[in-house]
Design an enzyme around this catalytic site. Structure first.
Site, short mmCIF file in Angstrom:
data_model
loop_
_atom_site.label_atom_id
_atom_site.label_comp_id
_atom_site.label_asym_id
_atom_site.label_seq_id
_atom_site.Cartn_x
_atom_site.Cartn_y
_atom_site.Cartn_z
N GLU A 49 0.81 -1.22 0.00
CA GLU A 49 0.00 0.00 0.00
C GLU A 49 0.84 1.27 0.00
O GLU A 49 0.41 2.31 -0.52
CB GLU A 49 -0.95 0.01 1.20
N PHE A 111 -12.31 -6.80 13.43
CA PHE A 111 -11.18 -7.26 12.65
C PHE A 111 -10.79 -6.21 11.61
O PHE A 111 -11.63 -5.71 10.88
CB PHE A 111 -11.54 -8.58 11.95
N GLN A 112 -9.53 -5.87 11.60
CA GLN A 112 -8.95 -4.87 10.68
C GLN A 112 -9.62 -3.50 10.82
O GLN A 112 -9.76 -2.77 9.84
CB GLN A 112 -8.99 -5.36 9.23
N LYS A 161 -17.79 -0.52 4.95
CA LYS A 161 -18.17 -1.58 4.02
C LYS A 161 -19.67 -1.60 3.76
O LYS A 161 -20.11 -1.85 2.62
CB LYS A 161 -17.71 -2.94 4.56
N MET A 477 24.09 9.41 3.54
CA MET A 477 23.99 10.72 4.18
C MET A 477 24.20 10.63 5.68
O MET A 477 24.85 11.48 6.28
CB MET A 477 22.64 11.37 3.86
#
Length: 563
Positions: A49, A111-112, A161, A477
């Protein structure tokens, strides 16, 4: 026309003219993915993602349009946060759609489930949780309007959802009216006249150009002003390309790794015209000593950026394009009365002398491959006709210093947040926007490994991005700071344990090259750039080469380390 929430969302994207979005499916967005085959919006499946948000960001920077990504709830949403913060820091217009658990489960540790609206509130321009399908179309319209208007930025829309499966009449609003949001785009006439008066009286004026010039598309107005009024130009990292990098009047980047001429000009100018810049700490150095002799004019569409870091004498709140157009009109009206070239000749001669005395340079040799040499060769081969993305660190600074950007929207780099792993997926987004252009990610061996899984995305989608790794076997760096300020205590910056990048490229179905000899650099790059497929070029450069000039943290711009 009655549509489900999922159908409605995709229809909204079509109404906004979106042709592509980058995403990764999951349970909380499965209804949307079920409808994607019926939509005209192309979906590009990324492998993480974070790659989706960076690709949308790169697409936005290269095109000037709004980038779009779609991810699922919970970990899918949180994986975008670094990319959202990256876009927020650099004022990039992106709309992020996240799935959310059904409304009855919100707050129940489902969940999630994660409060992505709360998490991203500090790093988005605005965000939404859609509570009802009746709000969906208007919310999407507002999201795109907010993302692209005023000071651009990322906007997140969280869609539960069950809202995706609701059914309602679809109507997409023709316009947006928000009483609490009315950015000032036109400059105040009185302030414009004040600025022109200051320009007429100035003997040592300097234009300090930032990313706002690129974002607003005002590069032509800026170039006209500099050329007609004979004013030297310096730029932030984000502003590179707004003024031709191969022009004699361009001093290069200013700040921590800016040129000697640019930093000396800032220190000695009597008028500093800052356009679309925010006086970042990497630019100013020690604030108390920044532009000590100058009257400072600051043009910015975001009033909160003015007076934030540096005291400004004349603020001009407006879109950069409108403000520069107004200055052009006002100066043209009195152009016959004033000889700008003669009045600024002594100053321009001095600035050009500084450029000649201390140009960007490096100690080249026949025994090793200097990273600066590689960037110079990339510029020579492409003649500047390429889109350059960078990772973050030494590779980023060398790409800024030794490639001459002559057009806006051709440098894609994480300026404000400094996000390692940004460059490759950003290049992927730019390549999707411009399939026939040469897109090159100048990378370090540390940064490139952070989003390397997107090799599969570019191979599957036939996006011929070229990755040139300046491989020094260090987190370069950080190692440079350890060398200069921490007694060479190279703690955890050595990257000797590396994959074989050539075999890695081939494993994904791309082409891979390794360069260990200086005389093979140019021929290998030419061959790699000519191949119509993704390529990794692993170039083993001098291991302890440093980026110079360098202004140590907390020092003034005149306290440069030159070697």
């Amino acid at each position: 026309m009655k549509l489900t929430g999922a159908q409605m969302l995709l229809k909204c994207l079509e109404e906004e003219g979106v042709d592509v979005m980058f995403g990764f499916p999951g349970g909380a967005v499965i209804d949307i993915y079920d409808e994607i085959p019926n939509s005209s919006v192309e979906h590009i499946l990324v492998r993480h993602e974070q790659g989706a948000i960076h690709a949308a960001d790169g697409y936005a920077r290269a095109t000037g349009q709004v980038g779009v990504c779609l991810v699922t709830s919970g970990p899918g949403a949180t994986n975008t946060v670094t990319g959202i913060a990256t876009a927020y820091a650099d004022s990039i217009p992106v709309v992020i759609f996240t799935g959310q658990v059904p409304r009855p489960l919100i707050g129940n540790d489902a969940f999630q489930e994660v409060d992505i609206v709360g998490i991203t509130r500090p790093c988005t321009k605005h965000n939404y949780l859609v509570q009802d399908i009746e709000e969906l179309a208007a919310t999407v319209k507002q999201a795109f309007y907010l993302a692209r208007s005023g000071r651009p930025g990322p906007v997140l829309v969280d869609v539960p959802k069950d809202v995706q499966s609701q059914i309602a009449e679809f109507h997409y609003p023709e316009k947006v009216e928000m009483r609490s949001y009315n950015p000032t785009s036109k400059p105040h006439v009185g302030q414009v006249r004040k600025v022109v008066k200051l320009l007429k009286n100035a003997k040592r004026p300097l234009i300090y150009s930032g990313g706002g010039v690129v974002t607003s598309g005002s590069h032509e107005e800026l170039t006209w002003l500099a050329k007609e009024l004979h004013i030297p130009v310096t730029s932030t990292l984000m502003g590179l390309g707004a003024f031709p990098g191969n022009d004699d009047m361009f001093l290069g980047m200013l700040g921590m790794h800016g040129t000697y001429a640019a930093n000396m000009a800032v220190n000695n100018c009597d008028l500093l015209l800052a356009v679309g810049a925010r006086f970042d700490d990497r630019v100013t150095g020690k604030v108390d000593t920044f532009a000590p002799k100058a009257t400072i004019v600051h043009i910015d569409i975001d009033p909160t950026s003015i007076q934030k870091n540096v005291s400004v004498h004349v603020p001009l709140v407006a879109d950069c394009k409108s403000a520069l157009s107004a200055l052009k009109k006002e100066t043209r009206a009195t152009q016959d009365e004033f000889d700008w070239a003669a009045d600024h000749k002594e100053w321009v001669d001095q600035v050009l002398a500084w450029s000649a005395q201390h140009p960007l340079t490096y100690a080249d040799d026949a025994e090793s491959i200097k990273p600066q040499y590689v960037v110079e060769k990339i510029y020579e081969i492409t003649q500047g006709d390429a889109i350059i993305a960078t990772e973050v660190g030494q590779n980023q600074m060398w790409a800024a210093q030794f490639f001459k950007y002559t057009k806006p929207n051709t440098l894609l780099t994480s300026g404000g947040l400094g996000t390692m792993g940004y460059g490759f997926p950003a290049a992927m987004g730019a390549q999707r926007a411009f399939p026939d252009k040469l897109v090159i990610d100048i990378a370090g061996d540390g940064s490139i490994q952070m989003c390397i899984q997107e090799m599969m995305t570019v191979v599957c989608n036939k996006l011929p991005v070229k990755i040139v790794i300046l491989n020094n076997g260090y987190l370069g760096m950080v190692r440079q700071w350890q060398e200069l300020f921490y007694d060479k205590n190279y703690c955890e910056t050595c990257m000797d344990a590396q994959p074989d990048f050539v075999k890695l490229a081939e494993a994904y179905g791309a082409a891979g090259y390794r360069v260990t000899e200086k005389n093979a650099v140019e021929s290998t790059l030419r061959e790699a750039f000519a191949i119509d497929k993704p390529v990794i070029v692993d170039i083993r450069v001098a291991r302890e080469e440093n980026v110079y000039p360098m202004v140590p943290a907390g020092a003034s711009l005149t306290e440069m380390l030159l070697v």
